[in-house]
Design a protein around this motif. Sequence first.
Motif, PDB file in Angstrom:
ATOM      1  N   ALA A 154       0.813  -1.229   0.077  1.00 28.35           N
ATOM      2  CA  ALA A 154      -0.096  -0.141  -0.049  1.00 28.35           C
ATOM      3  C   ALA A 154       0.916   1.198  -0.095  1.00 28.35           C
ATOM      4  CB  ALA A 154      -0.965  -0.087   1.127  1.00 28.35           C
ATOM      5  N   GLU A 155       0.500   2.011  -0.959  1.00 25.82           N
ATOM      6  CA  GLU A 155       1.294   3.305  -1.049  1.00 25.82           C
ATOM      7  C   GLU A 155       1.011   4.568   0.062  1.00 25.82           C
ATOM      8  OE1 GLU A 155      -0.831   2.471  -3.354  1.00 25.82           O
ATOM      9  OE2 GLU A 155       0.206   1.610  -5.005  1.00 25.82           O
ATOM     10  N   THR A 156      -0.314   4.414   0.523  1.00 23.43           N
ATOM     11  CA  THR A 156      -0.568   5.153   1.514  1.00 23.43           C
ATOM     12  C   THR A 156      -1.344   4.677   2.790  1.00 23.43           C
ATOM     13  OG1 THR A 156      -2.846   5.669   0.434  1.00 23.43           O
ATOM     14  CG2 THR A 156      -0.878   6.938  -0.387  1.00 23.43           C
ATOM     15  N   SER A 157      -1.274   5.330   3.767  1.00 17.55           N
ATOM     16  CA  SER A 157      -2.105   4.740   4.975  1.00 17.55           C
ATOM     17  C   SER A 157      -3.659   4.721   4.526  1.00 17.55           C
ATOM     18  CB  SER A 157      -1.961   5.808   6.019  1.00 17.55           C
ATOM     19  OG  SER A 157      -2.573   5.317   7.243  1.00 17.55           O
ATOM     20  N   GLU A 158      -4.264   5.941   3.699  1.00 20.68           N
ATOM     21  CA  GLU A 158      -5.734   5.895   3.394  1.00 20.68           C
ATOM     22  C   GLU A 158      -5.869   4.577   2.563  1.00 20.68           C
ATOM     23  OE1 GLU A 158      -9.520   6.614   2.967  1.00 20.68           O
ATOM     24  OE2 GLU A 158      -8.109   7.653   4.273  1.00 20.68           O
ATOM     25  N   LYS A 159      -4.959   4.078   1.847  1.00 20.45           N
ATOM     26  CA  LYS A 159      -5.265   3.001   0.812  1.00 20.45           C
ATOM     27  C   LYS A 159      -5.453   1.503   1.777  1.00 20.45           C
ATOM     28  CE  LYS A 159      -4.100   0.463  -3.244  1.00 20.45           C
ATOM     29  NZ  LYS A 159      -3.242   0.382  -4.498  1.00 20.45           N
ATOM     30  N   PHE A 160      -4.603   1.668   2.578  1.00 20.62           N
ATOM     31  CA  PHE A 160      -4.657   0.429   3.538  1.00 20.62           C
ATOM     32  C   PHE A 160      -5.682   0.329   4.558  1.00 20.62           C
ATOM     33  CE2 PHE A 160      -3.683  -1.949   7.547  1.00 20.62           C
ATOM     34  CZ  PHE A 160      -3.435  -3.001   7.081  1.00 20.62           C
ATOM     35  N   TRP A 161      -6.131   1.458   5.078  1.00 19.70           N
ATOM     36  CA  TRP A 161      -7.238   1.435   5.858  1.00 19.70           C
ATOM     37  C   TRP A 161      -8.529   1.353   5.219  1.00 19.70           C
ATOM     38  CZ3 TRP A 161      -6.111  -0.041  10.068  1.00 19.70           C
ATOM     39  CH2 TRP A 161      -5.156   0.654  11.075  1.00 19.70           C
ATOM     40  N   LEU A 162      -8.462   1.832   3.889  1.00 25.48           N
ATOM     41  CA  LEU A 162      -9.803   1.358   3.020  1.00 25.48           C
ATOM     42  C   LEU A 162     -10.164  -0.053   3.170  1.00 25.48           C
ATOM     43  CD1 LEU A 162     -11.946   2.352   1.110  1.00 25.48           C
ATOM     44  CD2 LEU A 162     -10.455   2.291  -0.621  1.00 25.48           C
ATOM     45  N   PHE A 163      -8.898  -0.751   2.790  1.00 24.99           N
ATOM     46  CA  PHE A 163      -9.103  -2.172   2.520  1.00 24.99           C
ATOM     47  C   PHE A 163      -9.386  -2.822   3.952  1.00 24.99           C
ATOM     48  CE2 PHE A 163      -7.679  -1.131  -1.629  1.00 24.99           C
ATOM     49  CZ  PHE A 163      -8.288  -2.291  -2.370  1.00 24.99           C
ATOM     50  N   PHE A 164      -8.931  -2.441   4.940  1.00 17.26           N
ATOM     51  CA  PHE A 164      -8.949  -2.838   6.359  1.00 17.26           C
ATOM     52  C   PHE A 164     -10.249  -2.927   6.725  1.00 17.26           C
ATOM     53  CE2 PHE A 164      -8.852  -2.712  10.843  1.00 17.26           C
ATOM     54  CZ  PHE A 164      -7.889  -3.708  11.398  1.00 17.26           C
ATOM     55  N   LEU A 165     -10.793  -1.509   6.806  1.00 17.63           N
ATOM     56  CA  LEU A 165     -12.092  -1.134   7.298  1.00 17.63           C
ATOM     57  C   LEU A 165     -13.439  -1.625   6.326  1.00 17.63           C
ATOM     58  CD1 LEU A 165     -10.922   2.248   8.765  1.00 17.63           C
ATOM     59  CD2 LEU A 165     -11.601   0.282  10.149  1.00 17.63           C
ATOM     60  N   THR A 166     -12.956  -2.033   5.347  1.00 17.86           N
ATOM     61  CA  THR A 166     -14.023  -2.478   4.280  1.00 17.86           C
ATOM     62  C   THR A 166     -14.246  -3.917   4.675  1.00 17.86           C
ATOM     63  OG1 THR A 166     -13.876  -0.951   2.744  1.00 17.86           O
ATOM     64  CG2 THR A 166     -14.883  -2.696   1.914  1.00 17.86           C
ATOM     65  N   ILE A 167     -12.861  -4.831   4.722  1.00 19.56           N
ATOM     66  CA  ILE A 167     -12.920  -6.108   4.804  1.00 19.56           C
ATOM     67  C   ILE A 167     -13.095  -6.753   6.358  1.00 19.56           C
ATOM     68  CG2 ILE A 167     -11.504  -8.081   4.188  1.00 19.56           C
ATOM     69  CD1 ILE A 167     -10.703  -6.594   1.755  1.00 19.56           C
ATOM     70  N   VAL A 168     -12.172  -6.105   7.119  1.00 23.45           N
ATOM     71  CA  VAL A 168     -12.106  -6.839   8.267  1.00 23.45           C
ATOM     72  C   VAL A 168     -13.179  -6.853   9.422  1.00 23.45           C
ATOM     73  CG1 VAL A 168     -10.533  -6.818  10.656  1.00 23.45           C
ATOM     74  CG2 VAL A 168      -9.526  -6.498   8.273  1.00 23.45           C
ATOM     75  N   PRO A 169     -14.076  -5.801   9.342  1.00 28.83           N
ATOM     76  CA  PRO A 169     -15.165  -5.648  10.241  1.00 28.83           C
ATOM     77  C   PRO A 169     -16.426  -6.860   9.892  1.00 28.83           C
ATOM     78  CG  PRO A 169     -14.438  -3.450   9.695  1.00 28.83           C
ATOM     79  CD  PRO A 169     -13.782  -4.568   8.868  1.00 28.83           C
ATOM     80  N   THR A 170     -16.087  -7.356   8.797  1.00 27.92           N
ATOM     81  CA  THR A 170     -17.085  -8.408   8.159  1.00 27.92           C
ATOM     82  C   THR A 170     -16.732  -9.619   9.047  1.00 27.92           C
ATOM     83  OG1 THR A 170     -15.889  -8.941   6.298  1.00 27.92           O
ATOM     84  CG2 THR A 170     -17.472  -6.956   6.062  1.00 27.92           C
ATOM     85  N   ASP A 171     -15.712  -9.931   9.149  1.00 29.38           N
ATOM     86  CA  ASP A 171     -15.276 -11.200   9.933  1.00 29.38           C
ATOM     87  C   ASP A 171     -14.210 -11.121  10.374  1.00 29.38           C
ATOM     88  OD1 ASP A 171     -14.777 -13.638  10.673  1.00 29.38           O
ATOM     89  OD2 ASP A 171     -15.553 -14.654   8.951  1.00 29.38           O
ATOM     90  N   ASN A 172     -13.976 -10.392  11.780  1.00 29.31           N
ATOM     91  CA  ASN A 172     -12.695 -10.030  12.504  1.00 29.31           C
ATOM     92  C   ASN A 172     -11.784 -11.449  12.563  1.00 29.31           C
ATOM     93  OD1 ASN A 172     -13.530  -7.731  12.617  1.00 29.31           O
ATOM     94  ND2 ASN A 172     -13.393  -7.484  14.783  1.00 29.31           N
TER      95      ASN A 172
END
Length: 232
Positions: free
Chosen positions: A52-70
């Motif tokens: 990931a080139e930026t923090s925003e990009k990583f958190w976008l994927f993290f916060l879209t995917i992880v909360p669906t099934d931690n």
Amino acid sequence: MIRLSTNILRKRLETLFSEGDAAGMLQCLNELSNDSFRQASAILRDSLLSQAETSEKFWLFFLTIVPTDNKAFLGTFLKPAVALYQKNVLILDDLRLENFCNTCTTIDRRKILDAFLPIIKSDAEGKLLLQTFAKNDLNARLSSLLKVSTPVAAYLLFQETKYMQGDDETIEKVVQILIRRADRIGINLAAIMKHYFDLKNVKANFSLRLEAWQLARLDSSYDNFNKILLSI
């Protein structure tokens, strides 16, 4: 459920990641067979997410995917999160993390603290991490900090015990754990606490001895605390 070869799966994940399509990534992962899902998790964990080139990009994927099934996704994302933080890409000061915390179990929050506290770079970031993932849980903050032998963790632990001033019994238990840890930072922090709180029941002899003026400086800043902590 879809089963894909490793090469095709990697290319599909790389395309979704390069396009910033977190929703598409989640859909892809949910459609995979068990075998392909395990392969995808390994690709994300071991190579793709850490690009990931930026923090925003990583958190976008993290916060879209992880909360669906931690349980399924948190471990996959934590390793690259740590790598990106160490490369000064990932920023922890993201207001969305507080909402994510509401989806976490106690074990999830402990995993996050255990992953980041050993590498945290500043007391401000450490405080933010503790406030986000252990805000109302003193025991969780203490137990996580007691595992870590770094100056930042020592300072944060010292700050936590200051809030317990007057509860000598609990502070003495913390000091005994530090003594049993038997590392330089733990022993010196135990000495600081013994002198600062005037703990009569702590009988250990410490090489680090503090003058009255040094005790006063402990409260002034992290830098002053750190100088005393590492003075011997």
